[in-house]
Structure formats: structure tokens, C-alpha cells
Design an enzyme around this catalytic site. Structure first.
Site, PDB file in Angstrom:
ATOM      1  N   SER A  13       7.216  11.096  -8.261  1.00 24.24           N
ATOM      2  CA  SER A  13       6.020  11.628  -7.616  1.00 24.24           C
ATOM      3  C   SER A  13       5.682  10.688  -6.483  1.00 24.24           C
ATOM      4  CB  SER A  13       4.860  11.666  -8.629  1.00 24.24           C
ATOM      5  OG  SER A  13       3.610  11.824  -7.991  1.00 24.24           O
ATOM      6  N   TYR A  51       0.085   8.294 -15.732  1.00 24.08           N
ATOM      7  CA  TYR A  51       1.054   9.144 -15.036  1.00 24.08           C
ATOM      8  C   TYR A  51       1.741   8.354 -13.926  1.00 24.08           C
ATOM      9  CZ  TYR A  51       2.573  12.808 -11.753  1.00 24.08           C
ATOM     10  OH  TYR A  51       3.296  13.595 -10.885  1.00 24.08           O
TER      11      TYR A  51
END
Length: 296
Positions: free
Chosen positions: A143, A157
Site C-alpha cells: 500500500s 495496517y
């Protein structure tokens, strides 16, 4: 792997979002695809939109944290399509609690899926890619949160995605002479059901989670088309890119982060003995990168 036509890909988290976008782009490029996801019903719904590619894809319901199930999925992939060339470790979940308050259960769950799932994918599927000697590619979905710090409640995350980046960089060097490339995909906002999926699957009840899900869902709704991400992944595979970066709006922010890191170094040149040792390490890495460059 410049010619992807008729090559076989295995994609985790393929029932929606980025995973489905990659699977769709692979089919569009003439590949064969195994779509896998933990949710069989959503996987079958996704398959309805791929009917035009009948016979070129296969569905497997699998939990990426289940090592024996992943090994079975690898065996089934080989049984259905014979060879595997591309592994996309894409399945992932978000976090819902601010990092300073998150319980152990949330740490274990997010890291188990986002990092453990990639480890299980590598262990189960990389031997299939290496076995036929035709080369291939591993694409690990990180990401932009694996390159930049993110605000609460996405701290866990982000930590998991930084780990994915590290795994990918190291594995790329380790496989430099093998004919198997490794790319790390670092997208920004992409239209997906990540927020809802995280809320539905999380073992942790987070305070105020409904508001968080609504906010995250609204942001993701404005994201890039997953098919566009998938098409960029196809090009990244063809070029054997180390990093597949899809969202240009982060370039300046990344430059500022890297500048901040460089500015934190002391002004001296360091110890000459240590420098000599580190030069040996750099020489090894340079040789590996040269092998990757020769692959093109």
C-alpha cells in the site's frame, strides 16, 4: 516475463477490489487465472462478471492464514492448469483501532492476514513457479501506507504493509538469478470493499467502528478503478518492476519523507572499517541488481 499470454496466475483476495481488478486484467491480457478468496459466495458473484472468459479461470475458496489449505490450493492450481507463472499475494485487511490502544487480538489478526498470508503464499506457490523453469513473477500487495505513515486507526495496517515491502525487496534479491521476479504493489485509494470486509471479518469489536467504516468507505468510493490498477500490474510484470506505483499524487510527499531521512544522518563519513564491511554488502546487492537488469 514480457509475454504473459497463456501464462497462469493465482490471485488471493480476488473476489473484489484490487484482486478482482488484477484477475480481470490478466484475463484481458490472455492469461489463465485462479481466483481465490476466503468468501466462496462473493467469489461466485465475482465470477458471474467473468463469464466471457469461461474455461480460463478457476475458483478456490481459501483462508490465506491456513497453511494446509494454501498448500492444497497450490496442488489444485497445478491440477487444473498444469503450471503456475504469477503469484499475486493480495488478500488483506485493514485495522480498526488506533495503534496505541489496539489489543493483541487485532495485532495478531491483521499481521496474520497481511504478512502471514504472504509468507504462506510464498511457501506454497513459489516452488511451483520455480519447478517448470519458464520464469515468472510474484506480486505482493502492500500500500502507499507501506511507504508513508498513516493516521489512526490504520497504524497496524501500515505496519503490516511496511513488512510486505521489506519481504518483497529481500525476496527480489534472493531470486535475482532464478528467473522469478518480485514486485511490490503500493496503491493509494482504490474502489473496494476493504472497510466493510475488515469490519465483517475482524475478531475485535472496535468502539465507534460504524463511523470509521463509513468514513473509510466514502474515501475508497472515490478511489481508482481496480481494473486500471490491474492493467498497471500487467505492465509491471512485463517490465519486472520492483515497485508498482499507481497513484501520482504521492510523489512529492514521498520526496519529503526521503529528504527527512537523509537529513537525519550525521555529517561525518562514518567509520572506515565499518564502511569497508558495508561495501562488501553493497557489492553483493549490486551483483544481484545487475542480474535483474540483465533479465530486463
Amino acid at each position: 516475463m514480457k509475454d504473459v499470454r497463456n501464462k497462469v496466475a493465482f490471485v488471493t483476495g480476488a473476489a473484489s477490489g484490487i484482486g478482482l481488478g488484477m484477475a480481470s486484467a490478466f484475463l484481458e491480457a490472455g492469461m489463465k487465472v485462479v481466483l481465490s478468496d476466503v468468501r466462496r459466495d462473493v467469489l461466485e458473484q465475482a465470477a458471474e462478471g467473468l463469464a466471457a472468459h469461461g474455461g480460463r479461470f478457476h475458483l478456490i475458496a481459501v483462508d490465506v492464514t491456513d497453511r494446509s489449505a494454501m498448500a492444497s490450493a497450490a496442488a489444485q492450481t497445478q491440477q487444473v492448469f498444469g503450471k503456475l507463472h504469477v503469484l499475486c499475494n493480495n488478500a488483506g485487511v485493514g485495522s480498526r483501532t488506533s495503534i496505541e490502544d489496539a489489543p493483541y487480538e487485532e495485532w495478531d489478526w491483521v499481521l496474520g492476514v497481511n504478512v502471514g498470508g504472504i509468507i504462506n503464499g510464498i511457501r506454497s506457490f513459489l516452488p511451483l513457479i520455480r519447478a517448470h523453469g519458464e520464469g515468472g513473477q510474484i506480486v505482493n500487495t502492500a500500500s502507499i501506507g507501506g511507504l508513508l505513515p498513516v493516521p489512526p486507526p490504520l497504524g497496524i495496517y501500515s505496519a503490516s504493509k511496511f513488512a510486505v515491502r521489506g519481504i518483497s525487496d529481500s525476496l527480489r534479491l534472493a531470486l535475482a538469478h532464478s528467473g522469478v521476479g518480485v514486485s511490490v504493489l503500493c496503491p493509494g485509494l482504490v474502489r473496494s470493499a476493504l472497510a466493510e470486509n475488515t469490519a465483517g471479518l475482524s475478531p475485535v469489536a472496535a468502539a465507534g467502528s460504524e463511523e470509521v467504516v463509513a468514513m473509510q468507505s466514502a474515501a475508497l468510493a472515490a478511489g481508482m478503478d481496480p481494473l486500471e490498477v490491474g492493467r498497471r500490474v500487467v505492465e509491471g510484470i512485463r517490465r519486472n518492476d520492483a515497485y508498482i506505483l499507481t497513484h501520482g499524487e504521492f510523489k512529492q510527499e514521498l520526496r519529503e519523507v526521503f529528504d527527512e531521512i537523509l537529513a537525519a544522518f550525521p555529517d561525518d563519513e562514518g567509520d572506515p572499517v565499518r564502511a569497508q564491511i558495508e561495501q562488501g554488502r553493497r557489492d553483493v546487492v549490486a551483483a544481484m541488481k545487475l542480474a535483474l537488469k540483465d533479465r530486463g
